[in-house]
Motif scaffolding. Structure first.
Motif, PDB file in Angstrom:
ATOM      1  N   THR A  37       6.968 -13.872   0.014  1.00 42.58           N
ATOM      2  CA  THR A  37       6.394 -13.059   1.027  1.00 42.58           C
ATOM      3  C   THR A  37       4.776 -13.185   1.197  1.00 42.58           C
ATOM      4  OG1 THR A  37       6.488 -10.869   0.415  1.00 42.58           O
ATOM      5  CG2 THR A  37       8.391 -11.592   1.731  1.00 42.58           C
ATOM      6  N   THR A  38       4.122 -12.983   2.112  1.00 42.87           N
ATOM      7  CA  THR A  38       2.777 -12.787   2.209  1.00 42.87           C
ATOM      8  C   THR A  38       2.346 -11.900   3.244  1.00 42.87           C
ATOM      9  OG1 THR A  38       2.484 -15.312   1.465  1.00 42.87           O
ATOM     10  CG2 THR A  38       0.466 -14.306   2.712  1.00 42.87           C
ATOM     11  N   PRO A  39       1.254 -11.200   3.331  1.00 43.93           N
ATOM     12  CA  PRO A  39       0.834 -10.400   4.178  1.00 43.93           C
ATOM     13  C   PRO A  39       0.537 -11.142   5.418  1.00 43.93           C
ATOM     14  CG  PRO A  39      -0.192  -9.532   2.246  1.00 43.93           C
ATOM     15  CD  PRO A  39       0.579 -10.905   1.842  1.00 43.93           C
ATOM     16  N   VAL A  40       0.796 -10.421   6.764  1.00 43.74           N
ATOM     17  CA  VAL A  40       0.596 -11.220   7.750  1.00 43.74           C
ATOM     18  C   VAL A  40      -0.943 -11.755   8.074  1.00 43.74           C
ATOM     19  CG1 VAL A  40       0.544 -10.882  10.390  1.00 43.74           C
ATOM     20  CG2 VAL A  40       2.394 -10.040   9.101  1.00 43.74           C
ATOM     21  N   ALA A  41      -1.697 -11.287   7.889  1.00 38.86           N
ATOM     22  CA  ALA A  41      -3.218 -11.744   7.949  1.00 38.86           C
ATOM     23  C   ALA A  41      -3.629 -12.930   7.191  1.00 38.86           C
ATOM     24  CB  ALA A  41      -4.258 -10.565   7.683  1.00 38.86           C
TER      25      ALA A  41
END
Length: 291
Positions: A37-41
């Protein structure tokens, strides 16, 4: 199939097709890669791949220019629409080409260029059933009510600021999404019996906004199948409270000048699953908000 089912099927299909491909060159990035996963921004399409795409990756990269050419030609020949290519994604015995139309209507969709598993040669281009047609109807709905969608752009930006939320960045949408007309805070999976709108577009691509309005009114006078999904992401860790979704829904009900339709408000955690380009984990929502 109604619009809500279309919206669900878009997400479900993407999850079914998603594979795994993660890369990183620092401890922090490697941890994200392990988590997937990766932070949205920070998410801009990295790691996005379809099932068994790792097996066709070399062939896709070698033939990328020809794959793009075939996808663009397919959209022009079949749907009378010029598109630009935003991404070429390896898949099982295929490449999925993420394309975007900007004129005379705007939408995102995808084209599949098959790869013969025996000879490793490219096959002809094609698309999933009703994938491009639905995207054309979505873009046509926005063209028909351009002023109202401009108001929706302003409203959703205001909601994000008011409730400390965020949307997807445009690069992530361009590279990983193919669900018709989509902006950072919403997408438009128009459902119902809108084939008449699609047929009208194929006959005349420069069909006017007023003509489109008349067609949409005839096929769905109450706009019950004109589904518009507002999606926001937390700016901190964790799924927002249900109360926040309900507050946005209340503001939505009270707002004037927006496109007619059946709205949903969905709030997610601050993560994207890299391989599918979609939200991670649970969400809170309010549905069936008729405007």
């Amino acid at each position: 199939m109604n619009g809500k089912k279309i919206a669900i099927s878009i997400i479900g299909l993407s999850i079914l097709l998603g594979g795994c491909s993660f890369m990183g060159n620092s401890d922090e990035k490697e941890k994200k890669a392990d988590d997937g996963t990766t932070p949205v921004a920070e998410y801009k399409g990295q790691g996005f791949i379809f099932v068994d795409g790792d097996k066709s990756k070399d062939i896709v990269e070698k033939n990328e220019a020809e794959i793009k050419k075939r996808a663009v030609a397919y959209m022009k020949d079949t749907y009378k629409t010029n598109v630009k290519v935003n991404n070429v994604v390896p898949a099982r015995d295929a490449a999925v080409v993420m394309v975007e139309a900007e004129e005379p209507i705007e939408f995102h969709t995808s084209v599949i260029v098959g790869i013969d598993p025996r000879t490793k040669e490219l096959n002809s281009a094609r698309s999933e059933e009703w994938k491009v047609e639905g995207a054309i109807i979505s873009g046509s709905y926005v063209k028909a009510y351009r002023e109202e969608f401009g108001n929706l752009d302003t409203f959703t930006k205001t909601m994000a600021k008011k409730y400390d939320l965020q949307g997807l960045n445009q690069t992530a949408i361009n590279k990983t999404h193919a669900s018709g007309y989509e902006k950072s805070y919403y997408f438009v999976p128009v459902g119902g019996d809108s084939t008449v709108v699609y047929d009208a577009y194929i006959k005349k691509q420069n069909i006017s906004a007023s003509e489109l309005q008349n067609l949409f009114s005839k096929v769905d006078g109450k706009f019950e199948n004109a589904n518009i999904v507002l999606h926001f992401y937390n700016t901190s860790k964790g799924v927002p409270k249900q109360e926040k979704a309900e507050q946005i829904a209340k503001d939505l009900k009270n707002e004037t000048g927006l496109p007619k339709g059946n709205y949903s408000v969905i709030l997610y955690d601050n993560f994207i699953v890299d391989r599918v380009g979609l939200p991670d984990g649970d969400n809170v929502r309010v549905e069936d908000i008729q405007k």
